[in-house]
Design a protein around this motif. Sequence first.
Motif, short mmCIF file in Angstrom:
data_model
loop_
_atom_site.label_atom_id
_atom_site.label_comp_id
_atom_site.label_asym_id
_atom_site.label_seq_id
_atom_site.Cartn_x
_atom_site.Cartn_y
_atom_site.Cartn_z
N GLU A 178 0.83 -1.21 0.00
CA GLU A 178 0.00 0.00 0.00
C GLU A 178 0.86 1.26 0.00
O GLU A 178 0.51 2.26 -0.64
N ALA A 179 1.99 1.24 0.71
CA ALA A 179 2.89 2.39 0.71
C ALA A 179 3.47 2.63 -0.69
O ALA A 179 3.54 3.77 -1.16
N TYR A 180 3.86 1.56 -1.35
CA TYR A 180 4.42 1.70 -2.70
C TYR A 180 3.35 2.19 -3.67
O TYR A 180 3.60 3.08 -4.50
N ARG A 181 2.14 1.65 -3.56
CA ARG A 181 1.06 2.09 -4.45
C ARG A 181 0.72 3.56 -4.19
O ARG A 181 0.43 4.31 -5.13
N LEU A 182 0.74 3.96 -2.93
CA LEU A 182 0.48 5.35 -2.60
C LEU A 182 1.52 6.26 -3.25
O LEU A 182 1.18 7.29 -3.87
N LEU A 183 2.79 5.89 -3.15
CA LEU A 183 3.84 6.72 -3.73
C LEU A 183 3.80 6.71 -5.25
O LEU A 183 4.17 7.70 -5.89
N LEU A 184 3.35 5.61 -5.85
CA LEU A 184 3.17 5.60 -7.30
C LEU A 184 2.12 6.62 -7.72
O LEU A 184 2.25 7.27 -8.76
N ARG A 185 1.07 6.76 -6.89
CA ARG A 185 0.03 7.74 -7.22
C ARG A 185 0.57 9.16 -7.14
O ARG A 185 -0.01 10.08 -7.72
#
Length: 296
Positions: free
Chosen positions: A25-32
Amino acid sequence: MAEERLAAEEIVGIFEALAQTTRLEAYRLLLRYLPYGLPAGDIARLLAVPHNTLSTHIAHLERAGLVLGRREGRSVIYAANSSKLGHVLTTMLADLGASLDDVALPALAAPAFPQKRPKSAGERARNVLFLCSGNAARSILAEAILNREGGDRFCAYSAGSRPAERPDPIGVALLSSLGYDTRAFRSKSWKEFTKPDAPRMDFVITLCDDICEQPSGPWPRNTLLAHWGVADPALAKGDDVQKRAAFMEAYRRLGARLTAFVNLPFESLDRTALKSRLADIAAMEGATELAVNNAA
């Protein structure tokens, strides 16, 4: 993007780093947030995890090369290293005799170290009104998140069609625990925002299916309307722990939508394209059936 083949051990390490919910979720958040980054404190608040827990997971992602970090004053700014994911795909596609299309997948190119999206010169703040029936849970959460994440680029408000006596105390307690100032929150009618002296809304976003198809006020013709249906955490059954978990889940769902929203390239989107992007956000993970159908 230059084709870089990774060793099997490195690919395994990358998959292992993402094989945990908070890290993913942290990685997906930063991708956004590409091509921008986020301070560690904002990541912790948006994911609703303790700072020390987040630090452990971010360190794991950094070791795998998936996240870049830079100290800026007292804060550490983190950004997704999308090129690392691109190298994984390059390596695996090469085994199929294929390659990445640099034009079709520009987001996987190596980034310069980013910062949070700034306000453009001459850009005015956009007003966003979140509506739900009671203005006690979801709309309060959304108002809080956008006013923090949107910085000086957005002004968020919330209201309801049948406002409750007060915001739900579980939601208020959650926001307070995440560092939000909750003193000004109150449940109020959407009619407050139809008065002549009320702020002109650029966006009106409904969050509960009950209000989605109701007349929602004489908004200006250029106001964009969207429905981002999310399950009502106030209806959760069980003890206080289970109810708080429901609010945390709603917070995460809304946080994901709003991080996508604040990073839309508004200056380059016409009205039709912007409506399409709002529909894409509506259909993100955790959407109600009505929200998905409206987005389709």
